[in-house]
Write an enzyme that holds these catalytic residues in place. Structure first.
Site, short mmCIF file in Angstrom:
data_model
loop_
_atom_site.label_atom_id
_atom_site.label_comp_id
_atom_site.label_asym_id
_atom_site.label_seq_id
_atom_site.Cartn_x
_atom_site.Cartn_y
_atom_site.Cartn_z
CE LYS A 42 6.42 72.64 92.98
NZ LYS A 42 6.51 71.15 92.82
CG HIS A 98 0.19 81.71 116.96
ND1 HIS A 98 1.18 80.97 116.25
CD2 HIS A 98 -0.54 82.25 116.09
CE1 HIS A 98 0.70 80.91 115.09
NE2 HIS A 98 -0.18 81.97 114.67
N GLY A 103 9.62 83.60 103.13
CA GLY A 103 10.23 82.16 103.57
C GLY A 103 11.65 82.00 103.55
CG PHE A 111 8.04 80.16 100.51
CD1 PHE A 111 7.45 80.17 101.58
CD2 PHE A 111 8.05 81.16 99.71
CE1 PHE A 111 6.92 81.70 102.07
CE2 PHE A 111 7.49 82.56 100.01
CZ PHE A 111 7.10 82.49 101.24
CE LYS A 121 4.75 85.72 109.12
NZ LYS A 121 3.51 85.25 108.16
CB SER A 122 7.68 79.65 114.05
OG SER A 122 8.19 80.77 114.94
N GLY A 123 6.40 79.33 110.88
CA GLY A 123 6.22 78.24 109.65
C GLY A 123 4.86 77.50 110.04
#
Length: 294
Positions: free
Chosen positions: A227, A103, A257, A225, A56-58
């Site tokens: 898109k 991860h 986001g 984000f 969840k860090s991108g």
């Protein structure tokens, strides 16, 4: 390897795989010991790129940015194969140049990559934002390892029982700092949102890809984000890999986001407790935090 289930006093249920004192998501394929050995021995190619990142860090944001730069196409590429979650034999036969994700904390990555072969890219994000994002994602899925309140999940997240990064976010970051090599690039989630084009240029230079300014600006627009979220919801095909925990196997990856969304979730008491633990761990682990928080 032990499968550990904890039910706390508020009846929050937390399940993870434990191996040598480290916590792992229960979705890690098979026996953790065997999978870690396979990952460690994974044959790395010189042109491989790994998105090594805390959940969840991108992850998908960075993965699609890298794929656009490497392919020269603005096409949405969906989710990247994960070293701990997907078929390694399939990944071994992927055509070059390969881009994959993990991860896992850095000590568990392929040995050849830790020695400098291939490239590793990561994003660091405000841990308050990412824990909120992780909690909401798990609420939309089946039994991914946690069922309960945000407060209950926050307590596990701050501990070394956090299965998101084989321990707490703090020790995951410490692992990252210890393994930094010339083939490693760390970007900031916050800065990538504020200065997208400059970071795309920086990433392209690190990846050694040659594109003109027009294309790099097109990439910067394509990875906004909204898109990416629309593309994910309309073009990502169903997946058998995740159909047991999500609708049609399409992971609920994109939520808001935003930077600073934690303020809409944390209570004052939770925020103060988090800040206290944060300060203690930064000092205890001698962390050199290189991201801008808000």
């Amino acid at each position: 390897m032990d499968l550990v289930t904890i039910v706390d006093e508020q009846n929050n249920k937390y399940t993870y795989k434990r191996y040598k004192g480290y916590a792992f998501n229960q979705e890690v394929v098979g026996n953790v010991r065997d999978r870690l050995e396979e990952v460690a021995n994974f044959k790395v190619r010189q042109d491989d790129v790994l998105i090594g990142i805390f959940p969840k860090s991108g992850t998908h944001w960075l993965y699609n940015t890298v794929l656009m730069l490497r392919s020269g196409s603005l096409k949405y590429h969906g989710s990247g194969p994960g070293l701990e979650f997907d078929d390694l034999k399939m990944m071994e036969h992927m055509p070059s140049p390969r881009t994959f994700c993990s991860h896992l904390r850095f000590r568990f990555l392929p040995e050849q990559m830790k020695l400098g072969k291939g490239k590793i890219v990561t994003l660091t994000r405000n841990p308050k934002d990412l824990v909120v994002s992780m909690y909401h994602m798990m609420q939309k899925m089946g039994d991914l390892g946690y069922q309960g309140t945000f407060d209950g999940f926050l307590k596990r997240f701050l501990s070394e029982e956090c299965f998101c990064g084989n321990g707490s976010w703090f020790s995951w970051i410490k692992d990252t700092e210890e393994w930094k090599t010339p083939n490693f690039l760390c970007l900031s989630y916050h800065d990538l949102k504020e200065n997208t084009f400059a970071n795309v240029v920086k990433l392209a230079k690190f990846l050694e890809v040659d594109h003109d300014e027009e294309f790099l600006r097109s990439v910067s627009e394509s990875i906004q984000f909204d898109k990416l979220k629309e593309s994910h919801e309309t073009t990502t095909p169903p997946s058998d890999r995740w159909k047991h925990v999500s609708e049609d196997g399409r992971l609920p990856i994109y939520r808001k986001g935003k930077v600073g969304d934690w303020k809409n979730m944390f209570t004052v008491a939770q925020s103060e407790h988090f800040d206290k633990i944060y300060r203690e761990n930064v000092e205890k682990l001698d962390l050199k935090i290189y991201t801008k928080f808000e």
